[in-house]
Design a protein around this motif. Structure first.
Motif, PDB file in Angstrom:
ATOM      1  N   GLY A   1      -1.354  -3.050  -5.347  1.00 21.34           N
ATOM      2  CA  GLY A   1      -0.457  -1.979  -5.724  1.00 21.34           C
ATOM      3  C   GLY A   1      -0.615  -1.558  -7.169  1.00 21.34           C
ATOM      4  O   GLY A   1      -1.245  -2.249  -7.980  1.00 21.34           O
ATOM      5  N   ARG A   2      -0.086  -0.408  -7.441  1.00 22.00           N
ATOM      6  CA  ARG A   2      -0.031   0.083  -8.814  1.00 22.00           C
ATOM      7  C   ARG A   2       1.363   0.643  -9.064  1.00 22.00           C
ATOM      8  O   ARG A   2       2.055   1.064  -8.128  1.00 22.00           O
ATOM      9  CB  ARG A   2      -1.078   1.188  -9.035  1.00 22.00           C
ATOM     10  CG  ARG A   2      -2.513   0.660  -9.087  1.00 22.00           C
ATOM     11  CD  ARG A   2      -2.706  -0.198 -10.313  1.00 22.00           C
ATOM     12  NE  ARG A   2      -4.059  -0.678 -10.480  1.00 22.00           N
ATOM     13  CZ  ARG A   2      -4.478  -1.899 -10.179  1.00 22.00           C
ATOM     14  NH1 ARG A   2      -3.633  -2.775  -9.645  1.00 22.00           N
ATOM     15  NH2 ARG A   2      -5.708  -2.276 -10.403  1.00 22.00           N
ATOM     16  N   SER A   3       1.769   0.666 -10.326  1.00 23.15           N
ATOM     17  CA  SER A   3       3.135   1.111 -10.598  1.00 23.15           C
ATOM     18  C   SER A   3       3.240   1.739 -11.986  1.00 23.15           C
ATOM     19  O   SER A   3       2.298   1.673 -12.785  1.00 23.15           O
ATOM     20  CB  SER A   3       4.092  -0.073 -10.518  1.00 23.15           C
ATOM     21  OG  SER A   3       3.734  -1.031 -11.494  1.00 23.15           O
ATOM     22  N   PHE A   4       4.398   2.316 -12.203  1.00 24.63           N
ATOM     23  CA  PHE A   4       4.710   2.851 -13.520  1.00 24.63           C
ATOM     24  C   PHE A   4       5.710   1.953 -14.217  1.00 24.63           C
ATOM     25  O   PHE A   4       6.547   1.318 -13.561  1.00 24.63           O
ATOM     26  CB  PHE A   4       5.322   4.255 -13.404  1.00 24.63           C
ATOM     27  CG  PHE A   4       4.356   5.287 -12.931  1.00 24.63           C
ATOM     28  CD1 PHE A   4       3.323   5.716 -13.753  1.00 24.63           C
ATOM     29  CD2 PHE A   4       4.467   5.836 -11.663  1.00 24.63           C
ATOM     30  CE1 PHE A   4       2.427   6.667 -13.318  1.00 24.63           C
ATOM     31  CE2 PHE A   4       3.565   6.781 -11.218  1.00 24.63           C
ATOM     32  CZ  PHE A   4       2.541   7.200 -12.045  1.00 24.63           C
ATOM     33  N   LEU A   5       5.582   1.916 -15.511  1.00 26.36           N
ATOM     34  CA  LEU A   5       6.543   1.165 -16.300  1.00 26.36           C
ATOM     35  C   LEU A   5       7.122   2.139 -17.330  1.00 26.36           C
ATOM     36  O   LEU A   5       6.543   2.330 -18.400  1.00 26.36           O
ATOM     37  CB  LEU A   5       5.825   0.002 -16.999  1.00 26.36           C
ATOM     38  CG  LEU A   5       6.679  -0.900 -17.871  1.00 26.36           C
ATOM     39  CD1 LEU A   5       7.772  -1.573 -17.059  1.00 26.36           C
ATOM     40  CD2 LEU A   5       5.802  -1.970 -18.528  1.00 26.36           C
ATOM     41  N   PRO A   6       8.222   2.792 -16.994  1.00 28.58           N
ATOM     42  CA  PRO A   6       8.771   3.789 -17.929  1.00 28.58           C
ATOM     43  C   PRO A   6       9.199   3.139 -19.235  1.00 28.58           C
ATOM     44  O   PRO A   6       9.887   2.128 -19.221  1.00 28.58           O
ATOM     45  CB  PRO A   6       9.980   4.359 -17.186  1.00 28.58           C
ATOM     46  CG  PRO A   6       9.777   3.959 -15.760  1.00 28.58           C
ATOM     47  CD  PRO A   6       9.027   2.679 -15.789  1.00 28.58           C
ATOM     48  N   ARG A   7       8.754   3.693 -20.301  1.00 26.40           N
ATOM     49  CA  ARG A   7       9.170   3.168 -21.611  1.00 26.40           C
ATOM     50  C   ARG A   7       8.973   4.260 -22.668  1.00 26.40           C
ATOM     51  O   ARG A   7       7.858   4.746 -22.871  1.00 26.40           O
ATOM     52  CB  ARG A   7       8.334   1.943 -21.976  1.00 26.40           C
ATOM     53  CG  ARG A   7       8.763   1.337 -23.312  1.00 26.40           C
ATOM     54  CD  ARG A   7       7.958   0.109 -23.636  1.00 26.40           C
ATOM     55  NE  ARG A   7       8.299  -1.002 -22.780  1.00 26.40           N
ATOM     56  CZ  ARG A   7       7.621  -2.154 -22.755  1.00 26.40           C
ATOM     57  NH1 ARG A   7       6.568  -2.293 -23.524  1.00 26.40           N
ATOM     58  NH2 ARG A   7       7.987  -3.135 -21.971  1.00 26.40           N
TER      59      ARG A   7
ATOM     60  N   ALA B   1       0.793  -1.222   0.000  1.00 24.55           N
ATOM     61  CA  ALA B   1       0.000   0.000   0.000  1.00 24.55           C
ATOM     62  C   ALA B   1       0.826   1.272   0.000  1.00 24.55           C
ATOM     63  O   ALA B   1       0.492   2.223  -0.694  1.00 24.55           O
ATOM     64  CB  ALA B   1      -0.959  -0.019   1.189  1.00 24.55           C
ATOM     65  N   PRO B   2       1.948   1.356   0.764  1.00 22.18           N
ATOM     66  CA  PRO B   2       2.719   2.601   0.725  1.00 22.18           C
ATOM     67  C   PRO B   2       3.153   2.975  -0.678  1.00 22.18           C
ATOM     68  O   PRO B   2       3.160   4.148  -1.034  1.00 22.18           O
ATOM     69  CB  PRO B   2       3.917   2.271   1.622  1.00 22.18           C
ATOM     70  CG  PRO B   2       3.429   1.216   2.539  1.00 22.18           C
ATOM     71  CD  PRO B   2       2.485   0.399   1.730  1.00 22.18           C
ATOM     72  N   ALA B   3       3.503   1.958  -1.513  1.00 21.50           N
ATOM     73  CA  ALA B   3       3.902   2.239  -2.888  1.00 21.50           C
ATOM     74  C   ALA B   3       2.737   2.849  -3.642  1.00 21.50           C
ATOM     75  O   ALA B   3       2.901   3.770  -4.446  1.00 21.50           O
ATOM     76  CB  ALA B   3       4.370   0.966  -3.567  1.00 21.50           C
ATOM     77  N   THR B   4       1.556   2.357  -3.411  1.00 26.44           N
ATOM     78  CA  THR B   4       0.365   2.898  -4.055  1.00 26.44           C
ATOM     79  C   THR B   4       0.193   4.369  -3.711  1.00 26.44           C
ATOM     80  O   THR B   4      -0.103   5.191  -4.565  1.00 26.44           O
ATOM     81  CB  THR B   4      -0.878   2.109  -3.606  1.00 26.44           C
ATOM     82  OG1 THR B   4      -0.691   0.771  -3.965  1.00 26.44           O
ATOM     83  CG2 THR B   4      -2.133   2.649  -4.253  1.00 26.44           C
ATOM     84  N   ARG B   5       0.438   4.646  -2.428  1.00 28.63           N
ATOM     85  CA  ARG B   5       0.291   6.048  -2.018  1.00 28.63           C
ATOM     86  C   ARG B   5       1.271   6.941  -2.771  1.00 28.63           C
ATOM     87  O   ARG B   5       0.943   8.014  -3.200  1.00 28.63           O
ATOM     88  CB  ARG B   5       0.519   6.179  -0.507  1.00 28.63           C
ATOM     89  CG  ARG B   5      -0.741   5.936   0.312  1.00 28.63           C
ATOM     90  CD  ARG B   5      -0.593   6.499   1.705  1.00 28.63           C
ATOM     91  NE  ARG B   5       0.378   5.759   2.502  1.00 28.63           N
ATOM     92  CZ  ARG B   5       0.080   4.662   3.208  1.00 28.63           C
ATOM     93  NH1 ARG B   5      -1.141   4.187   3.195  1.00 28.63           N
ATOM     94  NH2 ARG B   5       1.002   4.050   3.920  1.00 28.63           N
ATOM     95  N   ARG B   6       2.508   6.419  -2.909  1.00 24.32           N
ATOM     96  CA  ARG B   6       3.523   7.237  -3.580  1.00 24.32           C
ATOM     97  C   ARG B   6       3.169   7.454  -5.051  1.00 24.32           C
ATOM     98  O   ARG B   6       3.243   8.568  -5.543  1.00 24.32           O
ATOM     99  CB  ARG B   6       4.892   6.565  -3.473  1.00 24.32           C
ATOM    100  CG  ARG B   6       5.586   6.833  -2.134  1.00 24.32           C
ATOM    101  CD  ARG B   6       7.078   6.554  -2.246  1.00 24.32           C
ATOM    102  NE  ARG B   6       7.377   5.222  -2.724  1.00 24.32           N
ATOM    103  CZ  ARG B   6       7.447   4.146  -1.954  1.00 24.32           C
ATOM    104  NH1 ARG B   6       7.238   4.259  -0.659  1.00 24.32           N
ATOM    105  NH2 ARG B   6       7.725   2.956  -2.467  1.00 24.32           N
ATOM    106  N   VAL B   7       2.808   6.370  -5.744  1.00 25.72           N
ATOM    107  CA  VAL B   7       2.570   6.530  -7.180  1.00 25.72           C
ATOM    108  C   VAL B   7       1.353   7.401  -7.458  1.00 25.72           C
ATOM    109  O   VAL B   7       1.278   8.052  -8.498  1.00 25.72           O
ATOM    110  CB  VAL B   7       2.417   5.169  -7.917  1.00 25.72           C
ATOM    111  CG1 VAL B   7       3.700   4.377  -7.863  1.00 25.72           C
ATOM    112  CG2 VAL B   7       1.249   4.388  -7.389  1.00 25.72           C
ATOM    113  N   PHE B   8       0.430   7.422  -6.537  1.00 24.91           N
ATOM    114  CA  PHE B   8      -0.755   8.265  -6.747  1.00 24.91           C
ATOM    115  C   PHE B   8      -0.437   9.755  -6.657  1.00 24.91           C
ATOM    116  O   PHE B   8      -1.279  10.592  -6.975  1.00 24.91           O
ATOM    117  CB  PHE B   8      -1.857   7.892  -5.747  1.00 24.91           C
ATOM    118  CG  PHE B   8      -2.874   6.937  -6.320  1.00 24.91           C
ATOM    119  CD1 PHE B   8      -4.019   7.392  -6.938  1.00 24.91           C
ATOM    120  CD2 PHE B   8      -2.655   5.570  -6.265  1.00 24.91           C
ATOM    121  CE1 PHE B   8      -4.944   6.513  -7.481  1.00 24.91           C
ATOM    122  CE2 PHE B   8      -3.576   4.681  -6.804  1.00 24.91           C
ATOM    123  CZ  PHE B   8      -4.712   5.149  -7.425  1.00 24.91           C
ATOM    124  N   LEU B   9       0.774  10.047  -6.218  1.00 24.32           N
ATOM    125  CA  LEU B   9       1.143  11.462  -6.156  1.00 24.32           C
ATOM    126  C   LEU B   9       1.205  12.079  -7.552  1.00 24.32           C
ATOM    127  O   LEU B   9       0.958  13.266  -7.722  1.00 24.32           O
ATOM    128  CB  LEU B   9       2.507  11.618  -5.460  1.00 24.32           C
ATOM    129  CG  LEU B   9       2.485  11.420  -3.949  1.00 24.32           C
ATOM    130  CD1 LEU B   9       3.896  11.496  -3.386  1.00 24.32           C
ATOM    131  CD2 LEU B   9       1.588  12.460  -3.278  1.00 24.32           C
TER     132      LEU B   9
END
Lengths: 543, 333
Positions: free
Chosen positions: A89-95, A29-37
């Motif tokens: 969780g959710r994340s970014f995949l830079p490409r 969950a903390p990662a989710t909070r960060r990516v939602f920024l």
């Protein structure tokens, strides 16, 4: 392979990348909070942009920004709560993808060149930036509502840029611009089919929303809510715009091998226009053999590789059909009284739908003796073959330019030509004359408004309509065309006069030149060259 | 354009999503897209049929009158808010000669454009009988016109109180009102008999020309102001801050029972502007000229010099200014 069949033995779905792109599938969950920024920051940026003077000066525009920001905020709040409660969780995949950033650079160069010659484009940059911010936030939230990762790159750029190269809503209706973008992303996400074993989107995202909104605008007769007509015509204010688009088009052709699509579309349009002109004695399109916005479209709208055929023959057919589609739609739109600038927009979604059919047809004939050799040759070395195609395209464009079919003078823009053609009873000539005069009347030529009023008074080439005539005479008068004022004063006695200098600056724009600062002798020379006999007399007098 | 190309290995292209919930989620989203499209359709349909601009309410009347539900003082709601008198506000100006133009010796405030092209400062002009509006056309009257015809007028034109002179009207707007009023009066069974007869005889409702306007303002004796030769604050609205209700000032000294011929708002005429006075019968229409049309009478914003009966201004026919209005004339053209 389906999603279900690729589930991991543990029952959890695999990461979004597949193969080497695997990322952790469940993030704490903390990662989710960060990516939602990031979407939160984008939403905040959109809100703050509403205080920019360009936006804040218009209350409706400001509220459009706030509404868009509010929708994004509610969406991300709901998504955030759902995901954190489920500990997903959710994340970014830079490409970074070449087809995105190259397209973006090419499209931006069009804005830069066009805006240099038509100021409203530069004034619009704030709104373009806001759409980018909105598009990123929307695309991120849409992706995270459906899957774990968002592929972070330049993806939204070409969608936003290409949409805005063809249609803007005016400030009072700008919320529809946000909606149009949203529909484009939704169409890309949900309107999909299986093609060559993969589930891919059917429509070019920007072309999908442009096509859909065009249809609605035509049906509801609300094209005046947009700058579509102005966009379609003001591109020609930039000198040598055909050559400019041709050059930047080469970049796209080089990187993405879409030469056959653009080339065959252009060839079809040049060919059909020439045939029409040869058989009727009048040009088909008004401003050139290929209207400039169509020329832009066949480089930057129809050429999405993922929604067009992949085989050389398929691309050629696709291009030919686009040319044919634009040609036919131009006639249909004109016949139903709709603005003809939609021709290039409506054709693309229809073609996207035909891609599988074209693929099947190509597949069927590639094994025939006639085509198999060519097909094999084309497929043997695609990069080298593309260079050959580009060379042919360069020769073709150079030939068209040499014979004045691109940036050169085009008789379709000459009013005396259409007046004479109408007098001679040439096919569609009177309709074109009315259409041209209407365009110039809307451009604030008092002469053109007065001529239109005269047509509706006389009832010779169009049914008499005193109310419409009165409206055009009033407009002519308000534009300080004195004959129009006398027609308002005495409707029973038609007063006509030659175009004034200010009218000529509008009526003689043809090849795209800005004539507002042209010296009068040069203007009269140009008018004389276009068939205005009164101007020849004044030219003689001034010499 | 290649905006969404995906290489084969890309995750989106495979349709693989986390927690893929095929049918229900897809159906929900497709429904969402459909709802969005429906919203666009409804919004655009609504936009294409916007509510009409605010204007005075209507009553049935003859079925075509756009009049209020109640009479305001001195005006008939059932007659498009025209003045409530025998001739609906048209005042007869008897035929005969009058002195037109400014004598610079007698009127030191005169401008150069108030003299004749032949160099004379004043000249006798003979006019046939005509009828001119007692008041400037009001906001209520133009509102009735806008509502009945659907003609788009400047939003500022209808914002003022109903009994104030209408402003922010272009020259074609003013003429369109005249034409509409003529049509309505011709077809109105309750129109005053004398008025109906004049219209049947071919008289036209239009804007006054310069000569008609000036004669109506100063009469036959060449006076500087409608009431005499000196400016009077109790006779006209000038050097003020805004328009006043039409007919706010009594003018027993005026040659005709007309209000606000000086001040309140400038009034459009049907005369093209020239640097000197001209006789419409003598001068050929110059279609090549830049369009400027004469306005008369000065406005609330002007000094005393600009509300003289001979004052002439030229204005672009397309302008809509808060100090330009008009009054109508019934004339045999």
């Amino acid at each position: 392979m389906s999603a279900r069949s690729r589930r991991t033995p543990s029952g959890k779905p695999p990461g979004p990348g597949g193969g080497s792109d695997h990322v952790q599938s469940v993030t704490p969950a903390p990662a989710t909070r960060r990516v939602f920024l990031l979407p939160l920051a984008l939403t905040l940026a959109l809100f703050l942009m509403s205080f920019a003077p360009r936006v804040h000066d218009n209350a409706i525009l400001t509220r459009s920004f706030w509404s868009a920001a509010f929708v994004l905020l509610v969406w991300q709040a709901a998504l955030f709560l759902r995901l954190t409660s489920a500990r997903i969780g959710r994340s970014f995949l830079p490409r970074l993808r070449k087809q995105h950033y190259v397209q973006a650079v090419v499209q931006f160069s069009v804005y830069a060149y066009w805006g240099w010659h038509w100021r409203p484009v530069y004034d619009y940059l704030w709104l373009l930036l806001a759409q980018l911010v909105f598009a990123y936030a929307f695309d991120i939230l849409l992706a995270w509502s459906r899957r774990e990762s968002y592929v972070l790159g330049f993806g939204p750029f070409p969608i936003v840029f290409s949409t805005n190269l063809f249609l803007w809503f005016k400030d009072d209706w700008f919320y529809l611009q946000f909606l149009m973008l949203a529909v484009g992303f939704l169409g890309k996400e949900f309107v999909r089919w299986n093609r060559e074993g993969r589930r891919v989107h059917i429509f070019n995202p920007s072309a999908f929303s442009l096509g859909l909104f065009s249809l609605v605008l035509i049906v509801t007769k609300t094209s005046n809510l947009t700058w579509g007509q102005e966009i379609a015509t003001t591109l020609t204010l930039a000198p040598n715009i055909y050559s400019f688009l041709f050059v930047i088009g080469l970049i796209v052709m080089y990187f993405f091998s879409i030469t056959l699509v653009s080339g065959f579309a252009a060839a079809a349009l040049f060919g059909l226009s020439t045939l029409y002109a040869a058989s009727t004695g009048v040009p088909y399109f008004l401003d050139s053999d290929i209207p400039i916005a169509v020329f832009l479209g066949l480089h930057l709208l129809v050429t999405d590789p993922s929604t067009s055929p992949r085989t050389p023959l398929g691309k050629s057919v696709f291009g030919l059909l686009y040319g044919l589609g634009v040609f036919v739609l131009y006639a249909i739109l004109g016949a139903i009284g709709a603005p003809t600038f939609y021709d290039k927009l409506l054709a693309v979604p229809l073609l996207n739908l035909s891609v599988q059919g074209i693929d099947r047809w190509v597949h069927a004939i590639r094994y025939s003796p006639l085509w198999s050799r060519w097909g094999q040759d084309l497929a043997a070395a695609p990069a080298r073959t593309n260079l050959v195609h580009m060379a042919v395209w360069i020769v073709f464009f150079a030939a068209m330019t040499a014979i004045g079919k691109t940036d050169g003078k085009h008789m379709g823009d000459s009013l005396p030509f259409w007046q004479q053609a109408c007098e001679d009873g040439r096919r569609n000539a009177c309709e074109r004359l009315l259409q041209l005069e209407l365009t110039y009347c809307r451009d604030n030529s008092g002469w053109a408004c007065n001529e239109l009023g005269g047509h509706y008074t006389q009832g010779r080439i169009v049914a008499a309509d005193p109310d419409l005539a009165s409206g055009y005479f009033s407009r002519a008068c308000e534009l300080r065309f004195q004959a129009g004022c006398f027609n308002v004063l005495e409707p029973g006695r038609l007063s006509q006069a030659a175009p004034r200098v200010i009218d000529l600056r509008l009526l003689l724009r043809e090849g795209g030149r800005n004539l507002l600062d042209t010296p009068e002798p040069e203007l009269f020379a140009r008018a004389c060259d276009h068939g205005w006999t009164f101007a020849c007399g004044r030219l003689t007098g001034s010499l | 354009m290649p905006s969404g190309n995906r290489p084969p290995a890309a995750p989106e292209a495979s349709g693989r999503v986390q927690g893929h919930q095929d049918s229900p989620v897809a159906a929900t989203w497709i429904g969402g897209v459909a709802a969005l499209v429906a919203f666009v359709l409804v919004a655009l349909l609504w936009i294409s049929h916007p509510p009409s601009r605010s204007a005075p309410p209507t009553e049935a009347g003859d079925g075509t009158s756009a009049a209020g539900t109640e009479d305001s003082a001195g005006f008939r709601s059932a007659a498009w808010y025209l003045p409530d008198d025998e001739m609906l506000g048209f005042v007869e100006i008897p035929g005969g000669p009058f002195l037109m133009g400014s004598d610079a010796a007698a009127d030191t405030l005169a401008f150069a454009n108030e003299r004749w092209a032949d160099g004379r400062t004043q000249r006798t002009v003979d006019l046939p009988t005509f009828y001119i509006g007692r008041y400037e056309v009001t906001v209520a009257q133009l509102g009735a016109f806008a509502q009945a015809t659907g003609r788009t007028v400047d939003s500022q034109a209808l914002l003022g109180p109903p009994d104030h002179p209408v402003t922010a009207v272009s020259w074609p707007d003013a003429l369109a009102y005249c034409r509409w009023l003529e049509t309505k009066l011709k077809a109105w069974p309750q129109a005053p008999p004398q008025l109906s007869q004049l219209l049947r005889d071919g008289w036209r409702v239009t804007l006054p020309d310069e000569a008609e306007w000036e004669k109506a303002a100063r009469g036959t004796d060449g006076r500087i102001y409608p009431w005499g030769n000196e400016p009077r604050r109790d006779r006209a609205n000038y050097e003020g801050r805004g328009t006043m209700p039409v007919g706010s000032f009594d003018c027993p000294e005026c040659p005709f029972p007309l209000s606000d011929m000086s001040g309140n708002v400038w009034e459009w005429t049907r005369s093209p502007y020239t640097p000197t006075l001209y006789d419409a019968k003598e001068v050929r229409e110059d279609l090549e000229a830049d369009a400027l049309w004469v306005m008369r009478g000065g406005s609330f914003a002007d000094p005393a010099r600009n509300i003289r009966a001979a004052i002439r201004g030229g204005a672009d026919p397309g302008v809509r200014r808060p100090f330009i209005g008009f009054r109508v004339v019934l004339s045999r053209l």
